[in-house]
Enzyme design. Structure first.
Site, PDB file in Angstrom:
ATOM      1  CB  CYS A 274     -36.996 -19.492  -9.238  1.00 54.58           C
ATOM      2  SG  CYS A 274     -35.886 -19.737  -7.879  1.00 54.58           S
ATOM      3  NE  ARG A 303     -28.934 -24.262  -5.154  1.00 54.77           N
ATOM      4  CZ  ARG A 303     -29.558 -23.824  -4.257  1.00 54.77           C
ATOM      5  NH1 ARG A 303     -29.277 -23.747  -2.990  1.00 54.77           N
ATOM      6  NH2 ARG A 303     -31.178 -23.880  -4.441  1.00 54.77           N
ATOM      7  CD  GLN A 321     -34.054 -25.823  -3.714  1.00 59.36           C
ATOM      8  OE1 GLN A 321     -34.571 -25.624  -4.744  1.00 59.36           O
ATOM      9  NE2 GLN A 321     -33.903 -24.939  -2.899  1.00 59.36           N
ATOM     10  CG  ASP A 323     -38.280 -24.816  -4.914  1.00 55.38           C
ATOM     11  OD1 ASP A 323     -38.774 -23.784  -4.114  1.00 55.38           O
ATOM     12  OD2 ASP A 323     -37.667 -24.549  -5.830  1.00 55.38           O
ATOM     13  CG  HIS A 325     -41.170 -20.667  -6.847  1.00 58.16           C
ATOM     14  ND1 HIS A 325     -40.810 -21.933  -7.565  1.00 58.16           N
ATOM     15  CD2 HIS A 325     -40.294 -20.075  -6.385  1.00 58.16           C
ATOM     16  CE1 HIS A 325     -39.393 -21.993  -7.285  1.00 58.16           C
ATOM     17  NE2 HIS A 325     -39.037 -20.683  -6.757  1.00 58.16           N
ATOM     18  CE  LYS A 405     -31.610 -17.048   4.161  1.00 56.75           C
ATOM     19  NZ  LYS A 405     -30.796 -18.062   3.751  1.00 56.75           N
ATOM     20  CG  HIS A 451     -38.182 -18.076  -4.406  1.00 58.87           C
ATOM     21  ND1 HIS A 451     -37.880 -18.383  -5.264  1.00 58.87           N
ATOM     22  CD2 HIS A 451     -38.292 -16.596  -4.193  1.00 58.87           C
ATOM     23  CE1 HIS A 451     -37.592 -17.480  -6.248  1.00 58.87           C
ATOM     24  NE2 HIS A 451     -38.061 -16.378  -5.661  1.00 58.87           N
TER      25      HIS A 451
END
Ligand SMILES: [Zn+2]
Ligand SMILES: [Zn+2]
Length: 576
Positions: A274, A303, A321, A323, A325, A405, A451
């Protein structure tokens, strides 16, 4: 299953655990007892035994249990004071330890059946004869109280059901889960490996696994482009200050790796993508007219996860990911969420997931931002879900620290749930990073940020896919789509011609030119879950055909090559 059913099953399983302990004591009178609770799918009991158990022991213990059950002994509850409990368990040091930890005035209860006695709160069945069908499954080492400084005990796992049919069904599913285990299939199909010397939870993708991943990623990129997303790339490390601004440093510390020093400044490997996207957004002023911006990245993040929870590709320490945004105005939020839900549904359908569960996760204990912003974001997600029209459940307190979420859990071929798409609404990062757009009033306004991932991570999604398909990828994803099997060496030239012609068409083909018997080549191709086997011998050479066999064992007989191409291309186009 109703709550009552679940409780009675739990009571029965815990009763079987006591009977198992009785049987173990009969076979090993010097055994020391740990604890033996019911668990999600059965029960276990921990023992300190004079020697390691071998699989044959479980058979003996089961026999001994059947003998005990046939006596139909009652489970008798008795309340005792601490002194009496100490006497009863004088030879059981682990039980004594538990007794000493209870408050002085606590009344202790014990349960007896036959010669066995246990310190136990209960409840239990009335008599051992009420026990249904049971089975001991396996053994494992388990530290007393889960503490590695304590002695290692031997844990015996078992399960029990009301009926033999229910037990058989469970055992069948267990065997099926083992057959589909992505760690086993990952080895057999040569897809990936994980090495202690490289680091636990860090995945090495072999050529075949990498190919499957690339095919999924290519498809993902194309589909995102069609839906108005733009692709971006960001680095693997960022300065710590960025994570302080984002709140991760404070709220997410236990999952972050330690900083590294670069020119006297602290950097960490990124746990999320992000902040990079936010910095990019902030390089210039954005007018309300250009929103929404949808920026997607197959972003690799790291992580920390405890080593005990790592599991093949499903739980790792470094992952990519899928991912994205979305930066938008608040009045666009609901439509954007619907757009993501539609994309998620399309993706799930493409990969053969027809069943899924949708959860709306609300504010957790540890959260950033104001309650008003949380309520507003949660309400927006809920409105979008209602408009989308699929049933959903509320998962209280399971949101991430910066926003509520939507989680979608995929149900695989065995009915097991996998974490899939996630959509998070975030009013927090835009504020922390001052992410704004210029409105039609000429003023700066905070953007709303979404996200989202639609697959989760490439690693976990592949774990799920391997188990869902039991390693037999649909033709469009199969690393090798067809293998040409010459019956004898004199057919190799023809096999090579077939291979060359199919390759021109873009099919992934190999010739198995080894001097093995045809049947063993077919077995190998089936083991590798290759969709098509094209057997060629004298007849096929003479008639310019291929004999098509499917990995399911089905035999389509000799066909012109053009016919095979049509079959394969239809399967590829329909992604079946
Ligand atoms: Zn008990
Ligand atoms: Zn994000």
């Amino acid at each position: 299953m109703t709550e009552d059913n679940r409780e009675s099953l739990e009571t029965m399983r815990h009763s079987v655990a006591h009977v198992m302990a009785e049987a173990v004591m009969a076979l090993f009178p010097e055994a020391k007892l740990g604890i033996g609770p019911a668990i999600a799918d059965g029960f276990y009991y921990d023992f300190d035994l004079p020697r390691p158990l071998v699989p044959e022991d479980l058979v003996l213990i089961e026999e001994q249990m059947r003998k005990a059950i046939s006596k139909n002994s009652p489970f008798i509850r008795e309340e005792v004071d601490r002194q009496r409990a100490r006497e009863i368990f004088a030879c059981q040091p682990y039980k004594l330890e538990l007794i000493e930890e209870l408050p002085d005035d606590q009344v202790l209860s014990i349960y007896r059946q036959g010669p066995f006695v246990d310190l136990c709160r209960g409840p239990h069945l009335d008599v051992t004869g009420q026990i249904g069908a049971f089975k001991l499954l396996n053994t494992a080492g388990a530290y007393w109280r889960g503490d590695e400084h304590q002695p290692m005990l031997q844990r015996i796992y078992g399960t029990a059901f009301e009926t033999q049919a229910a037990l058989d069904d469970y055992l069948h599913r267990l065997a099926e889960a083992e057959r589909r285990d992505h760690r086993k299939l990952g080895r057999e199909l040569d897809l990936f490996s994980i090495h202690e010397e490289a680091g636990p939870g860090l995945v090495l993708w072999h050529p075949k696994g990498a190919l499957v991943r690339k095919l999924i990623e290519d498809f993902w990129r194309e589909e995102h482009a069609k839906r108005g997303y733009e692709l971006v790339f960001t680095p693997h490390i960022f300065k710590v200050g960025l994570w302080k601004t984002s709140g991760h440093w404070e709220m997410y510390r236990e999952n972050l790796y330690s900083p590294m020093d670069v020119d006297g400044q602290d950097y960490i490997v990124k746990p999320m993508n992000c902040p990079g996207h936010i910095l990019m957004y902030k390089t210039r002023i954005h007018s309300y007219r250009e929103l929404p911006l949808r920026w997607a990245e197959l972003g690799t993040v790291y992580r920390y996860e405890r080593s005990g929870v790592l599991h093949g590709l499903a739980r790792v320490r470094g992952f990519t990911q899928d991912d994205a945004h979305i930066f938008c105005r608040h009045d666009q939020l609901e439509d954007e969420i619907i757009g993501v839900l539609e994309l998620a549904r399309f993706m799930m359908k493409t990969f053969g997931f027809d069943e899924y569960q949708i959860l709306l996760s609300t504010r957790p204990e540890k959260y950033a931002g104001t309650i008003e912003a949380w309520d507003q974001a949660t309400a927006t997600l809920e409105r979008a879900l209602r408009r989308f029209g699929l049933p959903y459940k509320i998962d209280p307190g399971e949101g991430v620290f910066y926003g509520p979420k939507i989680d979608i859990k995929l149900q695989d071929a065995l009915g097991r749930a996998w974490q899939g798409p996630t959509i998070q609404v975030d009013f927090n990062l835009p504020e922390r990073f001052e992410v704004t757009y210029r409105g039609d009033d000429g003023q700066e306004h905070l953007v709303a940020m979404i996200h989202r991932t639609v697959l989760g991570s490439m690693e976990r999604f592949l774990a799920c896919l391997i188990e869902h398909y039991a390693g037999a990828f649909p033709v469009w994803l199969a690393p090798v789509q067809a293998v040409v099997i010459p019956i004898a060496d004199r057919h190799i030239d023809y096999a090579r011609q077939i291979e060359a012609e199919l390759r021109v068409d873009g099919l992934r083909v190999q010739v198995d030119a080894r001097s093995e018997r045809m049947n063993s080549k077919i077995r190998e191709a089936q083991f590798q879950k290759i969709p098509y086997m094209l057997v060629v011998g004298d007849k096929e050479v003479a008639a310019s055909t291929v004999s098509i066999r499917l990995r399911t064992g089905e035999d389509l007989g000799p066909q012109p090559l053009s016919q095979f191409k049509a079959i394969a291309n239809t399967a590829i186009e329909t992604k079946r």
